[in-house]
Scaffold this motif. Sequence first.
Motif, PDB file in Angstrom:
ATOM      1  N   THR A 202     -58.332  -8.195  14.825  1.00  0.00           N
ATOM      2  CA  THR A 202     -57.618  -9.356  14.313  1.00  0.00           C
ATOM      3  C   THR A 202     -56.644  -9.901  15.346  1.00  0.00           C
ATOM      4  OG1 THR A 202     -56.118 -10.169  12.600  1.00  0.00           O
ATOM      5  CG2 THR A 202     -55.855  -7.882  13.251  1.00  0.00           C
ATOM      6  N   GLY A 203     -56.620 -11.214  15.466  1.00  0.00           N
ATOM      7  CA  GLY A 203     -55.654 -11.854  16.338  1.00  0.00           C
ATOM      8  C   GLY A 203     -54.584 -12.587  15.575  1.00  0.00           C
ATOM      9  N   ALA A 204     -54.595 -12.439  14.247  1.00  0.00           N
ATOM     10  CA  ALA A 204     -53.615 -13.126  13.406  1.00  0.00           C
ATOM     11  C   ALA A 204     -52.223 -12.540  13.631  1.00  0.00           C
ATOM     12  CB  ALA A 204     -54.005 -13.001  11.941  1.00  0.00           C
ATOM     13  N   PRO A 205     -51.181 -13.344  13.469  1.00  0.00           N
ATOM     14  CA  PRO A 205     -49.822 -12.814  13.616  1.00  0.00           C
ATOM     15  C   PRO A 205     -49.566 -11.665  12.649  1.00  0.00           C
ATOM     16  CG  PRO A 205     -49.803 -15.212  13.524  1.00  0.00           C
ATOM     17  CD  PRO A 205     -51.192 -14.785  13.154  1.00  0.00           C
ATOM     18  N   HIS A 206     -48.786 -10.715  13.095  1.00  0.00           N
ATOM     19  CA  HIS A 206     -48.466  -9.550  12.261  1.00  0.00           C
ATOM     20  C   HIS A 206     -46.987  -9.248  12.439  1.00  0.00           C
ATOM     21  CE1 HIS A 206     -49.741  -5.803  10.111  1.00  0.00           C
ATOM     22  NE2 HIS A 206     -48.564  -5.400  10.598  1.00  0.00           N
ATOM     23  N   ARG A 207     -46.207  -9.504  11.405  1.00  0.00           N
ATOM     24  CA  ARG A 207     -44.759  -9.306  11.484  1.00  0.00           C
ATOM     25  C   ARG A 207     -44.398  -7.857  11.185  1.00  0.00           C
ATOM     26  NH1 ARG A 207     -39.872 -12.316   8.032  1.00  0.00           N
ATOM     27  NH2 ARG A 207     -39.008 -10.368   7.292  1.00  0.00           N
ATOM     28  N   VAL A 208     -43.539  -7.287  12.027  1.00  0.00           N
ATOM     29  CA  VAL A 208     -42.976  -5.957  11.787  1.00  0.00           C
ATOM     30  C   VAL A 208     -41.520  -6.126  11.374  1.00  0.00           C
ATOM     31  CG1 VAL A 208     -42.307  -3.763  12.831  1.00  0.00           C
ATOM     32  CG2 VAL A 208     -44.550  -4.748  13.321  1.00  0.00           C
ATOM     33  N   THR A 209     -41.207  -5.624  10.194  1.00  0.00           N
ATOM     34  CA  THR A 209     -39.852  -5.680   9.649  1.00  0.00           C
ATOM     35  C   THR A 209     -39.259  -4.280   9.687  1.00  0.00           C
ATOM     36  OG1 THR A 209     -40.452  -7.509   8.176  1.00  0.00           O
ATOM     37  CG2 THR A 209     -38.455  -6.270   7.631  1.00  0.00           C
ATOM     38  N   ALA A 210     -38.099  -4.134  10.298  1.00  0.00           N
ATOM     39  CA  ALA A 210     -37.465  -2.822  10.419  1.00  0.00           C
ATOM     40  C   ALA A 210     -36.091  -2.852   9.773  1.00  0.00           C
ATOM     41  CB  ALA A 210     -37.333  -2.435  11.892  1.00  0.00           C
ATOM     42  N   TYR A 211     -35.781  -1.821   9.023  1.00  0.00           N
ATOM     43  CA  TYR A 211     -34.445  -1.653   8.471  1.00  0.00           C
ATOM     44  C   TYR A 211     -33.535  -1.001   9.514  1.00  0.00           C
ATOM     45  CZ  TYR A 211     -36.392  -2.639   3.848  1.00  0.00           C
ATOM     46  OH  TYR A 211     -37.012  -3.242   2.779  1.00  0.00           O
ATOM     47  N   LEU A 212     -32.280  -1.382   9.481  1.00  0.00           N
ATOM     48  CA  LEU A 212     -31.278  -0.808  10.386  1.00  0.00           C
ATOM     49  C   LEU A 212     -30.055  -0.431   9.559  1.00  0.00           C
ATOM     50  CD1 LEU A 212     -29.858  -0.156  13.061  1.00  0.00           C
ATOM     51  CD2 LEU A 212     -29.449  -2.610  13.371  1.00  0.00           C
ATOM     52  N   LEU A 213     -29.824   0.854   9.420  1.00  0.00           N
ATOM     53  CA  LEU A 213     -28.658   1.356   8.698  1.00  0.00           C
ATOM     54  C   LEU A 213     -27.403   0.932   9.444  1.00  0.00           C
ATOM     55  CD1 LEU A 213     -27.665   3.159   6.344  1.00  0.00           C
ATOM     56  CD2 LEU A 213     -27.847   5.109   7.902  1.00  0.00           C
ATOM     57  N   ALA A 214     -26.495   0.232   8.770  1.00  0.00           N
ATOM     58  CA  ALA A 214     -25.336  -0.344   9.447  1.00  0.00           C
ATOM     59  C   ALA A 214     -24.075  -0.180   8.605  1.00  0.00           C
ATOM     60  CB  ALA A 214     -25.571  -1.827   9.733  1.00  0.00           C
ATOM     61  N   ALA A 215     -22.971   0.077   9.287  1.00  0.00           N
ATOM     62  CA  ALA A 215     -21.666   0.177   8.633  1.00  0.00           C
ATOM     63  C   ALA A 215     -20.651  -0.574   9.468  1.00  0.00           C
ATOM     64  CB  ALA A 215     -21.249   1.641   8.475  1.00  0.00           C
ATOM     65  N   THR A 216     -19.767  -1.280   8.804  1.00  0.00           N
ATOM     66  CA  THR A 216     -18.721  -2.023   9.497  1.00  0.00           C
ATOM     67  C   THR A 216     -17.431  -1.925   8.691  1.00  0.00           C
ATOM     68  OG1 THR A 216     -18.202  -4.121  10.596  1.00  0.00           O
ATOM     69  CG2 THR A 216     -19.172  -4.253   8.391  1.00  0.00           C
ATOM     70  N   GLY A 217     -16.336  -2.269   9.326  1.00  0.00           N
ATOM     71  CA  GLY A 217     -15.056  -2.239   8.634  1.00  0.00           C
ATOM     72  C   GLY A 217     -14.420  -0.863   8.654  1.00  0.00           C
ATOM     73  N   PRO A 218     -13.342  -0.691   7.883  1.00  0.00           N
ATOM     74  CA  PRO A 218     -12.620   0.586   7.870  1.00  0.00           C
ATOM     75  C   PRO A 218     -13.533   1.754   7.498  1.00  0.00           C
ATOM     76  CG  PRO A 218     -11.353  -1.119   6.749  1.00  0.00           C
ATOM     77  CD  PRO A 218     -12.705  -1.705   7.014  1.00  0.00           C
ATOM     78  N   GLY A 219     -13.421   2.838   8.243  1.00  0.00           N
ATOM     79  CA  GLY A 219     -14.197   4.039   7.944  1.00  0.00           C
ATOM     80  C   GLY A 219     -15.673   3.921   8.244  1.00  0.00           C
ATOM     81  N   ALA A 220     -16.070   2.953   9.089  1.00  0.00           N
ATOM     82  CA  ALA A 220     -17.495   2.718   9.327  1.00  0.00           C
ATOM     83  C   ALA A 220     -18.184   3.941   9.932  1.00  0.00           C
ATOM     84  CB  ALA A 220     -17.679   1.499  10.233  1.00  0.00           C
ATOM     85  N   GLU A 221     -17.566   4.566  10.921  1.00  0.00           N
ATOM     86  CA  GLU A 221     -18.189   5.721  11.572  1.00  0.00           C
ATOM     87  C   GLU A 221     -18.400   6.860  10.582  1.00  0.00           C
ATOM     88  OE1 GLU A 221     -19.395   6.097  14.481  1.00  0.00           O
ATOM     89  OE2 GLU A 221     -18.581   4.460  15.711  1.00  0.00           O
ATOM     90  N   GLU A 222     -17.405   7.088   9.731  1.00  0.00           N
ATOM     91  CA  GLU A 222     -17.511   8.171   8.761  1.00  0.00           C
ATOM     92  C   GLU A 222     -18.587   7.861   7.719  1.00  0.00           C
ATOM     93  OE1 GLU A 222     -14.734   6.687   9.698  1.00  0.00           O
ATOM     94  OE2 GLU A 222     -13.685   8.285  10.784  1.00  0.00           O
ATOM     95  N   ARG A 223     -18.657   6.601   7.274  1.00  0.00           N
ATOM     96  CA  ARG A 223     -19.671   6.246   6.280  1.00  0.00           C
ATOM     97  C   ARG A 223     -21.080   6.335   6.866  1.00  0.00           C
ATOM     98  NH1 ARG A 223     -19.458   1.239   4.957  1.00  0.00           N
ATOM     99  NH2 ARG A 223     -17.673   0.498   6.174  1.00  0.00           N
ATOM    100  N   LEU A 224     -21.236   5.931   8.126  1.00  0.00           N
ATOM    101  CA  LEU A 224     -22.542   6.056   8.761  1.00  0.00           C
ATOM    102  C   LEU A 224     -22.940   7.519   8.897  1.00  0.00           C
ATOM    103  CD1 LEU A 224     -24.986   4.860  10.255  1.00  0.00           C
ATOM    104  CD2 LEU A 224     -23.634   4.972  12.370  1.00  0.00           C
ATOM    105  N   ALA A 225     -22.006   8.373   9.315  1.00  0.00           N
ATOM    106  CA  ALA A 225     -22.310   9.799   9.464  1.00  0.00           C
ATOM    107  C   ALA A 225     -22.721  10.409   8.136  1.00  0.00           C
ATOM    108  CB  ALA A 225     -21.104  10.530  10.051  1.00  0.00           C
ATOM    109  N   ALA A 226     -22.022  10.023   7.064  1.00  0.00           N
ATOM    110  CA  ALA A 226     -22.366  10.551   5.740  1.00  0.00           C
ATOM    111  C   ALA A 226     -23.753  10.072   5.312  1.00  0.00           C
ATOM    112  CB  ALA A 226     -21.312  10.123   4.722  1.00  0.00           C
ATOM    113  N   SER A 227     -24.067   8.828   5.594  1.00  0.00           N
ATOM    114  CA  SER A 227     -25.388   8.301   5.233  1.00  0.00           C
ATOM    115  C   SER A 227     -26.488   8.991   6.019  1.00  0.00           C
ATOM    116  CB  SER A 227     -25.447   6.794   5.472  1.00  0.00           C
ATOM    117  OG  SER A 227     -24.688   6.098   4.511  1.00  0.00           O
ATOM    118  N   ARG A 228     -26.235   9.252   7.288  1.00  0.00           N
ATOM    119  CA  ARG A 228     -27.225   9.998   8.071  1.00  0.00           C
ATOM    120  C   ARG A 228     -27.467  11.370   7.472  1.00  0.00           C
ATOM    121  NH1 ARG A 228     -24.796   8.387  13.999  1.00  0.00           N
ATOM    122  NH2 ARG A 228     -26.288   6.707  14.534  1.00  0.00           N
TER     123      ARG A 228
END
Length: 290
Positions: A202-228
């Motif tokens: 197939t030569g038709a377009p094929h979109r790849v959608t990827a999720y990216l776990l993200a944290a911002t604001g106060p406590g972002a590093e700690e919230r990301l670590a907990a989610s991991r």
Amino acid sequence: MTVLGAVFLPQLPPERLRAVATAADAAGLQELWLWEDCFEQGALAGAAAALAWTERLHVGIGVMPAPLRNTALLAMELATLHRMFPGRVHAGVGHGVQEWMGQVGARVGSPLTLLREHVQALRALLRGEEVSTDGRYVRLDRVKLAWPPQAPVAVHAAGQGPRTLRLCGEVADGTVLVADLGPADVARSRALVEEGRAAAGTGAPHRVTAYLLAATGPGAEERLAASRRDWGIDPASGAGVAGDAHAVADAVARWAAAGADAVVLQPTADEPDPEGFVRFAAEEVRPLLG
């Protein structure tokens, strides 16, 4: 430019969706994605409501478990959404979490076979074709939608293992990747998808959608670590990002360079301001993307 979206997590109460969707629409977010995790929220009901509450926002469903969804009925539901909200719907199907499928009596012997049959029949129905098939799991006898979509639509499939990713490339219009991947994993996944596309010729377009776990604001590093920790993600994988808009935009660029056509920011489950998160994505991160 890379498409940028965000997830409305099903851990939030359904009645919160309106505020998040309208905030995303007002801020100019490109896409808001929903999950159909058992046993939390039905994605089709949520998608229909979010689309009706908004004017420009695209809504993705990533993804619905194929074992839970009769192919003909799902085609009817998706065709209805596409006709009412043309160009604003992105929908995908996957194997489903096997433990959950077992809980509801829907676990199958060959998830790969089911996904292949389901996606192939679903795409044909949404093209307006009459479909008769007698597969191992999908059986249709002269089924044809009375109201198919008025323009071609894409059917996405979700994958993680090599065989499933190759199958996604072979039979689907797009692939949705899970959130516990770092850039190197995204690149490997894209390569497997491309192997499937090459096998199908197939030569038709094929979109790849990827999720990216993200944290911002106060406590972002700690919230990301907990989610991991909650997701069982090795920090060495590079999956996830914490920081300000520049840090998140840099991560989105890495995911895009690895092969993601669309990057969907996934907030941590304890994100204190879901409405603020979608505004952050649209108003602060997106302008930084090339």
